[in-house]
Design a protein around this motif. Structure first.
Motif: not given
Length: 359
Positions: A7, A80, A83-85
């Motif tokens: 990813y 990222l 988006n708190t990924e």
């Protein structure tokens, strides 16, 4: 590789190549808008213009690879983080070092591409790129040093010309000195000028004189004109200023050794080109580490703050690179140190920022 690796790596490479596709055409249009007047005035053929911009894409793209890489990593990593990924990834038990792995894999892939481009592809493109510039965009300007030229051809022969006209292939006040194995002068040839006659593949000397020493007796030979052959090319008197940029990895090493043997005054310029090519892939790792460290933390200003910081760091990196490069070329500073110092300095900064980001 895990799903996480794929990813992040996919985002890494996709963002980088998209940024290249966006900015390179902008660079071409900006250059065309600036140079179109000179191209028209000097009647540059359309086919040569098209080839120039193909070479322009390779040369400029390779030069800006580290900056594009840096900004692209900041861009997608900031997304990222926003988006708190990244928080979710680290909260799941993934260590920060493990999170960095796909970034380092991506940096390795880009570094390999940069290496082969800078060592083999870009040098070939640089021939046409620089040739077009001096033919149409800097018409009339010299692309090499043309006065007070001294060269050592081999262990025994030395040549000198007071000035050289590359367009007419003629040198003025020519001198050749030949020394024997005991390092004493055997003979000295001088002429008002030396001209390369391409049609006959000979050198033509005007007002030729040869002084030889035989058993401590000087023998003088003079001729109004002499056609002869020498074991050097007329262009060897002074290579073009961008000569090192047009050599691949193996040709460049040989070229540097040849110029060092001849006692070339601008040898640091050629050595600097060599070391910068080797440093380019290393810069991919350094800038990736700095970019991740800066953009992996969610900030109030969001992506804008990260990009602003990234652009500032990029300009500082370029500034230091140019300063130390100029010192190496003009002030006798070590080319190796000129390349190492900026990269080591920014490497330390990257490790410091990365350590803070882990906290």
């Amino acid at each position: 590789m895990t799903i996480l690796d794929k990813y992040i790596l996919k985002r890494y490479l996709a963002t980088f190549f998209v940024m290249l596709l966006l900015f390179v055409p902008i660079g071409i249009m900006a250059n065309l808008a600036e140079q179109i007047g000179k191209m028209i005035d000097n009647e540059a053929p359309l086919a040569e213009i098209a080839m120039y911009y193909l070479n322009f894409t390779l040369v400029i793209g390779n030069l800006l690879f580290p900056i594009f890489l840096f900004l692209s990593v900041i861009f997608f990593t900031s997304k990222l983080a926003n988006n708190t990924e990244i928080v979710a990834i680290l909260s799941s038990g993934v260590s920060y070092g493990r999170f960095m792995r796909p970034y380092l894999i991506g940096a390795t892939l880009i570094a390999v591409i940069m290496f082969f481009m800078s060592m083999f592809i870009v040098p070939q493109a640089s021939i046409g790129y620089n040739g077009f510039i001096y033919k149409y965009l800097k018409k009339g300007k010299q692309d090499r040093v043309t006065t007070n030229l001294f060269n050592q051809l081999n262990e025994n022969d030395y040549i000198y010309v007071s000035s050289f006209d590359p367009a007419r292939q003629i040198g003025y006040n020519f001198t050749l000195e030949h020394f024997n194995k005991e390092n004493t002068l055997d003979y000295k040839i001088s002429a008002a000028n030396i001209r390369w006659v391409e049609k006959d593949s000979i050198y033509r000397l005007t007002s030729y004189e040869k002084r030889s020493l035989v058993n401590d007796i000087e023998i003088l030979e003079t001729k109004r004109r002499l056609d002869t052959i020498f074991d050097f090319r007329i262009d060897d008197l002074t290579p073009v200023s961008y000569a090192a940029e047009t050599k691949n990895l193996f040709e460049l090493n040989e070229f540097i050794e040849t110029q060092r043997r001849k006692g070339a005054s601008n040898i640091n310029t050629y050595v600097l080109v060599k070391y910068k090519r080797w440093a380019l892939p290393v810069a991919a790792f350094i800038l990736t580490i700095i970019a991740v460290a800066v953009s992996s933390v969610k900030r109030r200003g969001g992506m804008g703050v990260n990009l602003a910081f990234g652009i500032g760091v990029a300009f500082i990196y370029i500034f230091f690179d140019k300063v130390f490069g100029t010192l190496a070329e003009q002030a006798g500073f070590s080319p190796l140190l000129a390349v190492i110092i900026p990269n080591v300095a920014f490497g330390i900064i990257g490790l410091y920022l990365l350590n803070n980001a882990k906290r």
